[in-house]
Design an enzyme around this catalytic site. Structure first.
Site, PDB file in Angstrom:
ATOM      1  N   ASP A  80       0.807  -1.222   0.000  1.00  0.00           N
ATOM      2  CA  ASP A  80       0.000   0.000   0.000  1.00  0.00           C
ATOM      3  C   ASP A  80       0.837   1.267   0.000  1.00  0.00           C
ATOM      4  O   ASP A  80       2.019   1.274   0.351  1.00  0.00           O
ATOM      5  CB  ASP A  80      -0.961   0.011   1.193  1.00  0.00           C
ATOM      6  CG  ASP A  80      -0.233  -0.072   2.532  1.00  0.00           C
ATOM      7  OD1 ASP A  80       0.782  -0.786   2.619  1.00  0.00           O
ATOM      8  OD2 ASP A  80      -0.680   0.582   3.502  1.00  0.00           O
ATOM      9  N   GLU A 137      -0.460  -1.876   5.247  1.00  0.00           N
ATOM     10  CA  GLU A 137       0.495  -1.761   6.352  1.00  0.00           C
ATOM     11  C   GLU A 137       0.446  -0.395   7.014  1.00  0.00           C
ATOM     12  O   GLU A 137       0.659  -0.272   8.219  1.00  0.00           O
ATOM     13  CB  GLU A 137       1.915  -2.027   5.831  1.00  0.00           C
ATOM     14  CG  GLU A 137       2.971  -2.179   6.920  1.00  0.00           C
ATOM     15  CD  GLU A 137       3.486  -0.849   7.464  1.00  0.00           C
ATOM     16  OE1 GLU A 137       3.782  -0.773   8.669  1.00  0.00           O
ATOM     17  OE2 GLU A 137       3.577   0.119   6.682  1.00  0.00           O
TER      18      GLU A 137
END
Length: 394
Positions: A80, A137
């Site tokens: 991400d 994350e």
């Protein structure tokens, strides 16, 4: 041929892939295009994979030449981006306002795909390698989401490793240590309730701004006077909201403070939460106000197991040479949700030097970019960990 040598032949393609990911950043649990890129590459390699693990995560399953050992190893990369605006002007800069790969997860995903290329082509190991492409994350606890979705029940890795770029180290350096690598991250929110009134008649009000000021000041004493000098902790109150900037003579009714606590030891974490709770309540009461503390434990500390950390360092020695390996890297007060996986399996979290910090461009900087030069080293290192953890010859 070492994994690094093999992947140098793939360097141009992997660089192009990394820059495409950088130009198309996606936030936590929205990594649909990124997951499609990953699964498309795995399809091309003929690698088995399972999509939708932990919402948008992908797990690749690569089997070695043999499975006599019955053992397996997990290799994890995060996918991400961050909700921030990119200020770079190179051709592969983010195409989207307010989204940027400011932490190098585009590089991490690319390196693990490079690892997949090597392992799928050579399969020089005895057992199974699970390549874990993790979503969310950056504050979404995507690692925990994958665990809650049965990650280790479905893909039972015996040990697990992750690699994160680190601009503070020279390119190609690998760093690891046993024990704490990154701190636990807790979110704190303090709500102060006073009594609003006129700024010219403060004696008729209970000023929550004044209470907030005393809490902010007192909170700075918690680490200095409640945590051992040989331990480490951080308490930071980073945001405050009270009143209206155009209402110069209005004492507001309430105020809010938001911040973070960082620790390495659960005992220290417990002590700070207890002390901060007492302090918030008592200071507010002393001024005739009320205050509540919401203490949220977001990510636990990232703690490397001793055997796996030593193993990771030894493999780095053999791959890049001892002069390029740091075995006692100073722990970071940042946090990482790989910590959830390390709570369930032995393993190690390592750093890959990429340079750049000396120019003021660290992680989460609006002008940050992953250093493509280190892709073969990082991808090769992950592959070497898998081969060494699952050796064909014992």
């Amino acid at each position: 041929m070492t994994p690094v040598d093999y992947l140098r032949r793939e360097h141009a393609e992997l660089t192009s892939l990394r820059r495409d990911l950088h130009a198309h950043p996606e936030l936590g649990f929205e990594e649909h295009r990124t997951a499609q890129i990953v699964t498309g590459e795995l399809d091309r390699l003929g690698v088995e994979y399972h999509a939708g693990v932990g919402k948008t995560g992908v797990v690749a399953v690569i089997r070695g030449q043999r499975d006599d050992s019955g053992r397996s190893v997990g290799l994890r990369a995060d996918m991400d981006a961050l909700p921030m605006h990119e200020e770079n002007d190179f051709p592969h800069a983010s195409l989207f306002e307010g989204r940027m790969h400011g932490c190098g997860h585009d590089g991490h995903t690319t390196m693990l795909l490079g690892t997949a290329r090597y392992l799928a082509a050579t399969r020089r190991f005895d057992g199974t390698a699970y390549l874990i492409f993790q979503p969310g994350e950056e504050g979404y606890a995507g690692g925990k989401a994958m665990l809650d979705d049965g990650l280790f029940e479905r893909f039972p890795a015996d040990e697990i490793y992750a690699l994160h770029n680190w601009p503070a180290l020279p390119p190609g350096t690998i760093a690891v240590r046993p024990g704490p690598m990154m701190a636990a991250a807790d979110r704190i929110e303090i709500h102060i309730e006073g009594r609003g009134g006129h700024g010219a008649h403060p004696h008729m009000a209970v000023d929550p701004v004044l209470v907030a000021g005393h809490i902010i000041t007192a909170a700075q004493s918690i680490v200095a006077r409640n945590v051992s000098p040989i331990d480490t902790a951080v308490v930071s109150l980073c945001a405050m909201h009270a009143g209206n900037l155009v209402a110069m003579s209005v004492i507001p009714r309430e105020a809010r403070l938001v911040g973070t606590v960082r620790t390495f030891r659960p005992q220290t974490q417990d002590a700070i939460e207890a002390r901060l709770t007492e302090m918030v309540h008592s200071i507010a009461a002393a001024f005739g106000a009320r205050a509540t503390l919401k203490y949220e434990r977001v990510y636990p500390a990232t703690i490397n197991s001793a055997r796996e950390a030593e193993f990771a360092a030894r493999i780095a020695d053999s791959l890049v040479g001892p002069d390029n390996v740091v075995r006692d890297l100073e722990p970071s007060m940042g946090s990482e949700d790989f910590s959830f996986m390390l709570q369930r399996r032995p393993g190690a979290y390592a750093r890959l030097g990429q340079g750049g910090a000396e120019g003021g461009c660290f992680l989460h900087n609006s002008r940050y970019d992953f250093n493509d030069d280190v892709i073969p080293v990082g991808a090769g290192y992950l592959a070497a960990l898998a081969e060494a953890a699952l050796p064909l010859e014992r």
